[in-house]
Design a protein around this motif. Sequence first.
Motif, mmCIF file in Angstrom:
data_model
loop_
_atom_site.group_PDB
_atom_site.id
_atom_site.type_symbol
_atom_site.label_atom_id
_atom_site.label_comp_id
_atom_site.label_asym_id
_atom_site.label_seq_id
_atom_site.Cartn_x
_atom_site.Cartn_y
_atom_site.Cartn_z
ATOM 1 N N THR A 41 -3.441 8.365 3.569
ATOM 2 C CA THR A 41 -4.182 7.149 3.879
ATOM 3 C C THR A 41 -3.532 6.386 5.030
ATOM 4 N N HIS A 62 -5.087 5.895 8.815
ATOM 5 C CA HIS A 62 -5.259 4.523 9.303
ATOM 6 C C HIS A 62 -4.628 4.363 10.684
ATOM 7 N N LEU A 92 -11.301 2.315 5.777
ATOM 8 C CA LEU A 92 -9.951 2.793 6.054
ATOM 9 C C LEU A 92 -9.201 1.865 7.000
ATOM 10 N N VAL A 100 -4.518 -1.642 4.260
ATOM 11 C CA VAL A 100 -4.197 -0.223 4.106
ATOM 12 C C VAL A 100 -2.786 0.081 4.605
ATOM 13 N N ILE A 123 -8.633 8.332 -1.061
ATOM 14 C CA ILE A 123 -8.406 7.863 0.296
ATOM 15 C C ILE A 123 -9.651 7.138 0.801
#
Length: 256
Positions: free
Chosen positions: A184, A188, A222, A227, A239
Amino acid sequence: MRNKLLLFLNGLAIIFLVSSCDLGPDENLEDQPDIRAAKRAPGVSANDLLSANDFNSVQLEIQYMEGFRPTEEMVDKLGNFLIGLVNKPLGIEVIVQEIGGLDQEKYSVQEIRQIEDENRTAYNVGEKLGVYVLILDGYFDEDTGTEYSLGVTHRNTSVALMGKRIFENSGGFGKPSRGKLESTVMQHEIGHLLGLVDLGTPMVIDHLDEDYPGHCDNEDCLMYWAVQTRIINLREDVIPGLGENCLNDLRANGGK
């Protein structure tokens, strides 16, 4: 020696190279235009990454400090993430290498860049665009007592992950798995390299979070600001995906 695995996804090649060799600096690299081209602001190379106008493939170099090798899940998902967004008819090459750790508690942006300059080998060559990821054995020196960073995008093709911080915030009770958290944060930060949000990829519809520049105002996206901080919520071990506004921005700037 490197072990090579060649995979084909949606007709495009993803090559994974694994090496444990340390790399030394080249004193003459600063004189090369491809080195200078990799030392610009985040988002500047968004169209180069997304489109096939000037580059038909990507070489993604992931270097990690001893003890913080990336999970296979992160590497696999990152390749698929990019394949789904960028127009690179000759595919994506992923190189994973170990470099010596510094056993340092905190790293500044300047120190991260110095480590990259001493170890990075993936730069633009012909129609191949170089991208660099560094996984550190410590924390970011701009962390506070209430919030801290899991990753940082500090140049136009450069990302750093705080490996120790990610390790401490994953795998335990009530925490996401390390692979999910690492994936994740990685995706990002790559999103910022792709120019999101409004960092080189113009917005089709305004969705910029006014309180957190460079991030989306959609809490399910995202690219939402939390995040990359300790506020991240991955209780369901899923995710987050890119919101429709972010996807539309990427398509309008040469992506799929």
